[in-house]
Design a protein around this motif. Sequence first.
Motif, mmCIF file in Angstrom:
data_model
loop_
_atom_site.group_PDB
_atom_site.id
_atom_site.type_symbol
_atom_site.label_atom_id
_atom_site.label_comp_id
_atom_site.label_asym_id
_atom_site.label_seq_id
_atom_site.Cartn_x
_atom_site.Cartn_y
_atom_site.Cartn_z
ATOM 1 N N PHE A 115 21.493 37.398 -2.394
ATOM 2 C CA PHE A 115 20.038 37.526 -2.457
ATOM 3 C C PHE A 115 19.569 38.588 -3.455
ATOM 4 C CE2 PHE A 115 20.810 36.042 1.983
ATOM 5 C CZ PHE A 115 20.263 34.784 1.829
ATOM 6 N N GLU A 116 20.497 39.129 -4.224
ATOM 7 C CA GLU A 116 20.194 40.169 -5.210
ATOM 8 C C GLU A 116 19.453 41.342 -4.574
ATOM 9 O OE1 GLU A 116 18.310 38.319 -8.600
ATOM 10 O OE2 GLU A 116 19.973 36.932 -8.859
ATOM 11 N N LEU A 117 19.986 41.822 -3.452
ATOM 12 C CA LEU A 117 19.389 42.957 -2.761
ATOM 13 C C LEU A 117 19.859 44.256 -3.410
ATOM 14 C CD1 LEU A 117 20.009 41.869 0.949
ATOM 15 C CD2 LEU A 117 18.038 41.358 -0.510
ATOM 16 N N PRO A 118 18.942 45.167 -3.681
ATOM 17 C CA PRO A 118 19.351 46.446 -4.272
ATOM 18 C C PRO A 118 20.090 47.294 -3.242
ATOM 19 C CG PRO A 118 17.009 46.473 -3.778
ATOM 20 C CD PRO A 118 17.498 45.075 -3.488
ATOM 21 N N ILE A 128 13.124 41.581 3.399
ATOM 22 C CA ILE A 128 12.555 40.294 3.786
ATOM 23 C C ILE A 128 12.797 39.335 2.623
ATOM 24 C CG2 ILE A 128 10.487 39.015 4.443
ATOM 25 C CD1 ILE A 128 9.394 41.622 5.642
ATOM 26 N N VAL A 129 13.495 38.254 2.932
ATOM 27 C CA VAL A 129 13.868 37.235 1.951
ATOM 28 C C VAL A 129 13.158 35.947 2.347
ATOM 29 C CG1 VAL A 129 15.808 35.902 1.026
ATOM 30 C CG2 VAL A 129 16.102 38.338 1.528
ATOM 31 N N ASP A 130 12.510 35.304 1.376
ATOM 32 C CA ASP A 130 11.757 34.087 1.690
ATOM 33 C C ASP A 130 12.667 32.871 1.835
ATOM 34 O OD1 ASP A 130 12.240 33.053 -0.904
ATOM 35 O OD2 ASP A 130 10.244 33.602 -1.628
ATOM 36 N N ALA A 131 12.073 31.743 2.168
ATOM 37 C CA ALA A 131 12.821 30.511 2.436
ATOM 38 C C ALA A 131 13.556 29.984 1.214
ATOM 39 C CB ALA A 131 11.877 29.436 2.978
ATOM 40 N N LYS A 134 14.527 34.323 -2.152
ATOM 41 C CA LYS A 134 14.013 35.357 -3.052
ATOM 42 C C LYS A 134 13.604 36.597 -2.251
ATOM 43 C CE LYS A 134 10.288 36.356 -6.252
ATOM 44 N NZ LYS A 134 8.926 36.049 -6.586
ATOM 45 N N LEU A 135 14.059 37.766 -2.704
ATOM 46 C CA LEU A 135 13.670 39.027 -2.076
ATOM 47 C C LEU A 135 12.171 39.224 -2.238
ATOM 48 C CD1 LEU A 135 14.248 41.770 -0.755
ATOM 49 C CD2 LEU A 135 14.764 42.647 -3.050
ATOM 50 N N ARG A 136 11.493 39.434 -1.128
ATOM 51 C CA ARG A 136 10.044 39.623 -1.169
ATOM 52 C C ARG A 136 9.614 41.048 -0.856
ATOM 53 N NH1 ARG A 136 7.126 34.845 -0.755
ATOM 54 N NH2 ARG A 136 5.356 36.214 -1.180
ATOM 55 N N HIS A 151 4.207 41.892 8.311
ATOM 56 C CA HIS A 151 4.709 41.725 6.946
ATOM 57 C C HIS A 151 4.980 40.251 6.650
ATOM 58 C CE1 HIS A 151 5.198 45.826 5.472
ATOM 59 N NE2 HIS A 151 5.620 46.171 6.670
ATOM 60 N N LEU A 152 5.642 39.578 7.592
ATOM 61 C CA LEU A 152 5.937 38.141 7.418
ATOM 62 C C LEU A 152 4.655 37.331 7.269
ATOM 63 C CD1 LEU A 152 8.850 37.240 9.854
ATOM 64 C CD2 LEU A 152 8.774 36.866 7.405
ATOM 65 N N LYS A 153 3.705 37.603 8.120
ATOM 66 C CA LYS A 153 2.431 36.871 8.083
ATOM 67 C C LYS A 153 1.764 37.047 6.713
ATOM 68 C CE LYS A 153 -1.738 36.408 10.873
ATOM 69 N NZ LYS A 153 -2.489 36.941 12.010
ATOM 70 N N ARG A 154 1.718 38.285 6.232
ATOM 71 C CA ARG A 154 1.094 38.562 4.937
ATOM 72 C C ARG A 154 1.852 37.877 3.799
ATOM 73 N NH1 ARG A 154 2.809 42.098 1.564
ATOM 74 N NH2 ARG A 154 3.887 43.373 3.104
ATOM 75 N N LEU A 155 3.186 37.996 3.807
ATOM 76 C CA LEU A 155 3.986 37.403 2.739
ATOM 77 C C LEU A 155 3.929 35.890 2.734
ATOM 78 C CD1 LEU A 155 7.069 39.771 2.970
ATOM 79 C CD2 LEU A 155 5.412 39.654 1.080
#
Length: 158
Positions: A115-118, A128-131, A134-136, A151-155
């Motif tokens: 997921f290319e997480l730093p 938080i990674v989307d469906a 992608k790292l969001r 956070h999920l709701k907003r994203l």
Amino acid sequence: MGLRLRIVGKAVLGICAGLLLAACAEDFGPDQHGRKVTAASLDGQWLIINYWAEWCAPCRTEIPELNALEEALKSRSARVIGVNFDALQGDDLKRAADSFDIRFTVLAQDPAGRFELPRNDVLPVTYIVDADGKLRERLVGEQTSAGLQEHLKRLRGQ
């Protein structure tokens, strides 16, 4: 000759399609119980990926919140995934997860590359990674179930 060429062509096409599907669906490895976590079980879902360690005091108070979040997300195409910061494996990982009473999936293999997480040297940290994988968002420090749901709701634009 034409029939033979068509048969060989279909065989090659089938092999290529199988290889492409296998590459796209690389599994996540074992969980804290030694069970295989398949790509099909997580792909296409939002993931809340939390890094924790036994020596991390805020992690101890955050885990019950993540347990509650996992329960709340069961029907919402989202999952909580844990990763031990110290890369514990096998029985050591199971023992540590049990001592924290972790009720969500803990991956034995770090999915950061996928997921290319730093890399983060402060715990706890939650990504938080989307469906689409992608790292969001990266959240440093202790999180709550309610805060992560916001956070999920907003994203998700809800």
